[in-house]
Design an enzyme around this catalytic site. Structure first.
Site, PDB file in Angstrom:
ATOM      1  N   LYS A 110      14.733 -13.759  -9.553  1.00 27.37           N
ATOM      2  CA  LYS A 110      15.111 -12.750 -10.270  1.00 27.37           C
ATOM      3  C   LYS A 110      16.408 -12.301  -9.850  1.00 27.37           C
ATOM      4  CE  LYS A 110      12.106  -9.786 -10.819  1.00 27.37           C
ATOM      5  NZ  LYS A 110      11.057 -10.392 -10.237  1.00 27.37           N
ATOM      6  N   ARG A 117      11.290 -15.005   2.976  1.00 27.81           N
ATOM      7  CA  ARG A 117      12.228 -14.279   3.054  1.00 27.81           C
ATOM      8  C   ARG A 117      11.836 -13.349   4.381  1.00 27.81           C
ATOM      9  NH1 ARG A 117      12.030 -11.495  -3.084  1.00 27.81           N
ATOM     10  NH2 ARG A 117       9.995 -11.157  -2.531  1.00 27.81           N
ATOM     11  N   ARG A 166      10.175  -9.836   3.989  1.00 22.84           N
ATOM     12  CA  ARG A 166      10.335  -8.826   2.985  1.00 22.84           C
ATOM     13  C   ARG A 166       9.587  -7.468   4.547  1.00 22.84           C
ATOM     14  NH1 ARG A 166      11.898  -7.657  -2.291  1.00 22.84           N
ATOM     15  NH2 ARG A 166       9.153  -6.857  -2.575  1.00 22.84           N
ATOM     16  N   ARG A 180       0.337  -9.686  -5.431  1.00 18.62           N
ATOM     17  CA  ARG A 180       1.363  -8.683  -6.833  1.00 18.62           C
ATOM     18  C   ARG A 180       1.274  -9.607  -7.421  1.00 18.62           C
ATOM     19  NH1 ARG A 180       5.399  -9.147  -1.885  1.00 18.62           N
ATOM     20  NH2 ARG A 180       7.045 -10.095  -3.470  1.00 18.62           N
TER      21      ARG A 180
HETATM   22  P1  ADP Z   1       8.974  -8.536  -6.367  1.00 23.34           P
HETATM   23  O1  ADP Z   1       9.357  -8.797  -8.212  1.00 23.34           O
HETATM   24  O2  ADP Z   1       9.681  -9.821  -5.574  1.00 23.34           O
HETATM   25  O3  ADP Z   1       7.803  -8.208  -5.824  1.00 23.34           O
HETATM   26  P2  ADP Z   1      11.112  -5.891  -6.626  1.00 23.34           P
HETATM   27  O4  ADP Z   1      11.493  -5.142  -5.573  1.00 23.34           O
HETATM   28  O5  ADP Z   1      10.875  -5.643  -7.883  1.00 23.34           O
HETATM   29  O6  ADP Z   1       9.800  -7.396  -5.802  1.00 23.34           O
HETATM   30  O7  ADP Z   1       9.526  -5.269  -6.779  1.00 23.34           O
HETATM   31  C1  ADP Z   1       8.943  -4.407  -5.660  1.00 23.34           C
HETATM   32  C2  ADP Z   1       7.543  -3.583  -5.122  1.00 23.34           C
HETATM   33  O8  ADP Z   1       7.785  -2.432  -5.807  1.00 23.34           O
HETATM   34  C3  ADP Z   1       6.322  -3.828  -6.543  1.00 23.34           C
HETATM   35  O9  ADP Z   1       5.225  -5.009  -5.500  1.00 23.34           O
HETATM   36  C4  ADP Z   1       5.954  -3.160  -6.966  1.00 23.34           C
HETATM   37  O10 ADP Z   1       5.272  -2.175  -6.626  1.00 23.34           O
HETATM   38  C5  ADP Z   1       7.184  -1.757  -7.219  1.00 23.34           C
HETATM   39  N1  ADP Z   1       7.843  -2.319  -8.373  1.00 23.34           N
HETATM   40  C6  ADP Z   1       8.584  -2.548  -8.479  1.00 23.34           C
HETATM   41  N2  ADP Z   1       9.144  -2.334  -9.441  1.00 23.34           N
HETATM   42  C7  ADP Z   1       8.346  -1.706  -9.873  1.00 23.34           C
HETATM   43  C8  ADP Z   1       8.189  -1.600 -11.590  1.00 23.34           C
HETATM   44  N3  ADP Z   1       8.976  -1.436 -12.813  1.00 23.34           N
HETATM   45  N4  ADP Z   1       6.356  -0.665 -11.536  1.00 23.34           N
HETATM   46  C9  ADP Z   1       5.831  -0.219 -11.117  1.00 23.34           C
HETATM   47  N5  ADP Z   1       5.913  -0.753 -10.198  1.00 23.34           N
HETATM   48  C10 ADP Z   1       7.618  -1.503  -9.759  1.00 23.34           C
END
Ligand code: ADP
Length: 182
Positions: A13, A126, A128, A139
């Site tokens: 994404k 990756r 992170r 997740r």
């Molecule tokens: P990915 O989708 O690759 O796991 P993101 O960078 O989108 O990574 O999100 C990392 C973390 O941030 C998520 O696992 C969650 O804990 C938190 N997070 C991100 N966006 C949201 C959201 N819209 N609502 C709740 N938690 C979020």
């Protein structure tokens, strides 16, 4: 153009959001990035979010909606935006609806479809800080239980478009461009 990029963790994404945003000169609104910034700055929101993110859970809808509300009101969003990683729950999606005025309708929800086993490999590579096997598993669980229901939600509105994410980055972007008419 207002776009939502949708897909499981590691579906690419973020990469595609950057491509779209460069092409259309619109801002990239990643709630994951915003939350990581909050954690790094040590703000109140950051303190609340830190453990949840390390666990692979979801930060509360209230917090996430408040940061999106603030960001979406910036002038640079008036010509469109790409939402990456948001909404992640039905409650966030209905919350988003009430943040948007009539001129700000979401036109495309781009769902990047990938298979979980391949992603697992990708995420571990990756590296992170939340990319360890336990967090990753959580997740995915979170995604499957809380975020998947958004697929029928947006399908019903006829704005959901599925993109095959199991291709080269460039090819995925080509497919996205076809859908959004670039
Ligand atoms: P990915 O989708 O690759 O796991 P993101 O960078 O989108 O990574 O999100 C990392 C973390 O941030 C998520 O696992 C969650 O804990 C938190 N997070 C991100 N966006 C949201 C959201 N819209 N609502 C709740 N938690 C979020």
């Amino acid at each position: 153009m207002n776009i939502i990029l949708f897909g499981p963790p590691g579906s690419g994404k973020g990469t595609q959001a950057v491509n779209i945003c460069e092409n259309l000169s619109i801002p990239h609104l990643s709630t994951g990035d915003m939350l990581r910034e909050a954690v790094a700055s040590g703000s109140d929101i950051g303190k609340k979010a830190k453990e949840i993110m390390e666990d692979g859970g979801l930060v509360s809808d209230e917090i996430v909606l408040s940061i999106v509300k603030e960001r979406i009101a910036f002038k640079d969003c008036s010509n469109g935006f790409v939402l990456d990683g948001f909404p992640r729950t039905i409650n966030q999606a209905t919350g988003l609806d009430s943040l948007l005025d009539v001129s700000q309708k979401i036109e495309y929800v781009l769902r990047i479809k990938v298979d979980e086993e391949d992603i697992l490999k990708r995420l571990i590579e990756r590296g992170r800080s939340d990319d360890n096997p336990v967090t990753i598993k959580n997740r995915f669980k979170t995604y499957n239980s809380q975020t998947q229901p958004l697929i029928p939600f947006y399908e019903n509105r006829k704005i959901l478009f599925t993109i095959n994410g199991m291709q080269e980055i460039e090819k995925v972007f080509e497919d996205i461009k076809k859908v959004i008419g670039l």
